[in-house]
Design a protein around this motif. Sequence first.
Motif, PDB file in Angstrom:
ATOM      1  N   ASN A 121      -1.288  20.623  -6.703  1.00  0.00           N
ATOM      2  CA  ASN A 121      -2.216  19.877  -7.137  1.00  0.00           C
ATOM      3  C   ASN A 121      -1.964  18.405  -6.618  1.00  0.00           C
ATOM      4  N   ASN A 136      -4.451   3.458  -9.822  1.00  0.00           N
ATOM      5  CA  ASN A 136      -4.948   5.024  -8.259  1.00  0.00           C
ATOM      6  C   ASN A 136      -4.079   6.221  -9.131  1.00  0.00           C
ATOM      7  N   LYS A 141       0.640  -1.308  -0.063  1.00  0.00           N
ATOM      8  CA  LYS A 141       0.192   0.238  -0.223  1.00  0.00           C
ATOM      9  C   LYS A 141       0.832   1.398  -0.236  1.00  0.00           C
ATOM     10  N   LYS A 151      -6.336  10.612 -13.327  1.00  0.00           N
ATOM     11  CA  LYS A 151      -6.757  12.061 -12.394  1.00  0.00           C
ATOM     12  C   LYS A 151      -6.673  12.425 -12.509  1.00  0.00           C
ATOM     13  N   THR A 205       6.814  14.512  -0.812  1.00  0.00           N
ATOM     14  CA  THR A 205       6.467  13.793  -0.467  1.00  0.00           C
ATOM     15  C   THR A 205       6.690  12.800   0.662  1.00  0.00           C
ATOM     16  N   LYS A 260      -0.104  12.520  -1.097  1.00  0.00           N
ATOM     17  CA  LYS A 260      -0.597  12.770  -0.046  1.00  0.00           C
ATOM     18  C   LYS A 260      -1.697  12.117   0.117  1.00  0.00           C
ATOM     19  N   GLN A 261      -2.881  11.943  -0.380  1.00  0.00           N
ATOM     20  CA  GLN A 261      -3.497  11.696  -0.889  1.00  0.00           C
ATOM     21  C   GLN A 261      -3.807   9.637  -1.328  1.00  0.00           C
ATOM     22  N   LYS A 262      -2.560   9.364  -1.112  1.00  0.00           N
ATOM     23  CA  LYS A 262      -2.492   7.840  -1.230  1.00  0.00           C
ATOM     24  C   LYS A 262      -2.134   7.866  -3.009  1.00  0.00           C
ATOM     25  N   ASN A 263      -2.875   8.336  -3.804  1.00  0.00           N
ATOM     26  CA  ASN A 263      -2.520   8.219  -5.275  1.00  0.00           C
ATOM     27  C   ASN A 263      -1.059   8.349  -5.999  1.00  0.00           C
ATOM     28  N   GLU A 319      -1.157  17.253  -3.691  1.00  0.00           N
ATOM     29  CA  GLU A 319      -1.968  16.913  -2.707  1.00  0.00           C
ATOM     30  C   GLU A 319      -2.544  15.261  -2.871  1.00  0.00           C
ATOM     31  N   LEU A 320      -2.190  15.125  -4.219  1.00  0.00           N
ATOM     32  CA  LEU A 320      -3.185  13.497  -4.500  1.00  0.00           C
ATOM     33  C   LEU A 320      -1.863  12.930  -4.458  1.00  0.00           C
ATOM     34  N   ASN A 349       2.252   4.145  -1.717  1.00  0.00           N
ATOM     35  CA  ASN A 349       1.915   4.526  -3.555  1.00  0.00           C
ATOM     36  C   ASN A 349       3.094   5.449  -4.073  1.00  0.00           C
TER      37      ASN A 349
END
Length: 221
Positions: A110, A70, A47, A94, A146, A116-119, A113-114, A49
């Motif tokens: 952006n 993802n 898990k 995305k 990141t 950090k959201q595990k994308n 941020e993505l 990224n």
Amino acid sequence: MKLSNFQKKVLRKIGFYIADIAVNILLKTCKIKIHKREIINDLILRKQNFIVAFWHGYMMIGWYLHRNLNCAALVSRSKDGELLAHVLKKWGYKVIRGSSHIGGNEAMENIVELLKQKNNLVITPDGPTGPIYKMKAGAVVAAKKTQVPLILTGICSNKKINLKSWDKFEIPLPFSKINVLYSEPIYISNTLTYDETSRLIQDCENKLNNLQEDVRKLCLS
């Protein structure tokens, strides 16, 4: 024959509807061999990224390989970028619009941020305008900010057409053999100075060019 603006708009509109279908059909005829696939698989299992980077000229295969994983993608705000963005959304990406020239700071925010959201992130570090095989800062800076590992990726087709574009855009021929080679994960400390980061960008550029040369040899074997 020079196309009128109306004809260009019509062709672009057609492209919106058939581009992803055409690429899917083409690449499903090809035999794709992924070397060191376990590197990506292991990160997914943990898990963790990641960021995948490959040269702009090989993006047809590169984007296709990482569809529905993802992933986020950085795409220029040009009209050609509109078509690519449409295809990538069909493939589950995305899409972030921007480049080093236009909207670069906003795009980086952006991206961070993505991540950090595990994308995951898929990026062409010499895009969108080159120079060819010269790495810009985006991939390395995103990994540094990141603490997400960077995976460099070499891609080669044994039978292909290269367009007369700045990136020598590669289109594999039907039923060709495609080799893909991943690097080991590159972890980048967020304590690096500006000069250290610049040297690392150059090092990653050299590694990606060497990786591309290695995968070309695999295509010939």
